[in-house]
Motif scaffolding. Sequence first.
Motif: not given
Length: 277
Positions: A125-131
Amino acid sequence: MSSSHPVNFAEAFGYHSEAAAILFAVLYLPLFCFFCFQSFARPTYVHVVMAVFCAIRIAAFVLRSVLVAVAADGEKLGLLIADQVLLGIGYFGLLYSAYTLVLDIEIMLGRPESPNPIIRLAKNRHLFRLVSVIAVALVVVSTSAIKSDGSISSSAKTQRDVGVVIFLVLTAFQALQTLILAKEEIATSHNEKRTNERFGSRHAMSILLLASVLLLVREIFSVATVNNAAKQDAEHFWYPFIALPEILATLCFTAPGLVPRRKELQQQYSQDGLSVV
């Protein structure tokens, strides 16, 4: 386009129908009220973000209608940029809500972790949010670079193109995760009786697949017309392929019982050693 004359930004960017903009603003109003109520009655991340998304869409369509109404008054670059920025920012909320909901339902169903490293990475989720934030930033920065004559620099156009492509990739990942979960659900529960469940939970996979298809339609159109601004902005294309899929996807999230309660998520996450994000 000569910079010595006022630019009619409404016509330059395909804004013609004041009535259509007002209609969509009105249609989003009860959806906004619904998600606001749910945010207090059944507080979850999805309900809160969807309430914010609806508020952003109402503001964007109101600005759009104002821009059409006052277009004859000359240059209204500020209104145009504000409207375009709101449209870009809002999609992040809709996409991330769909993404979050799929992962939450997967946890509620107790599905095991996928052995595929790409799928596991897509579930971060953190990576998806960042991208997603990077994509939003690119779209917002490029939109803010619109000049007073209605033109845009090549670098700003490149930024916008990259942002749009990133959103398509993220939307495709979200759709893939939904499809995988739906196949697992069919394979493991085709003999189960689920008549006591609410409509949303009983038909969760069908609803989420429909929402995913609608989001894909929006993003495929955006990428397909990224180099043809006239076609992308034309209202007879923009409303059916951008505005309509968004509001239909939003309606999908109103299905009773579709969004798990936060208490249920906390219980399930604690059992699995996870935390509600």
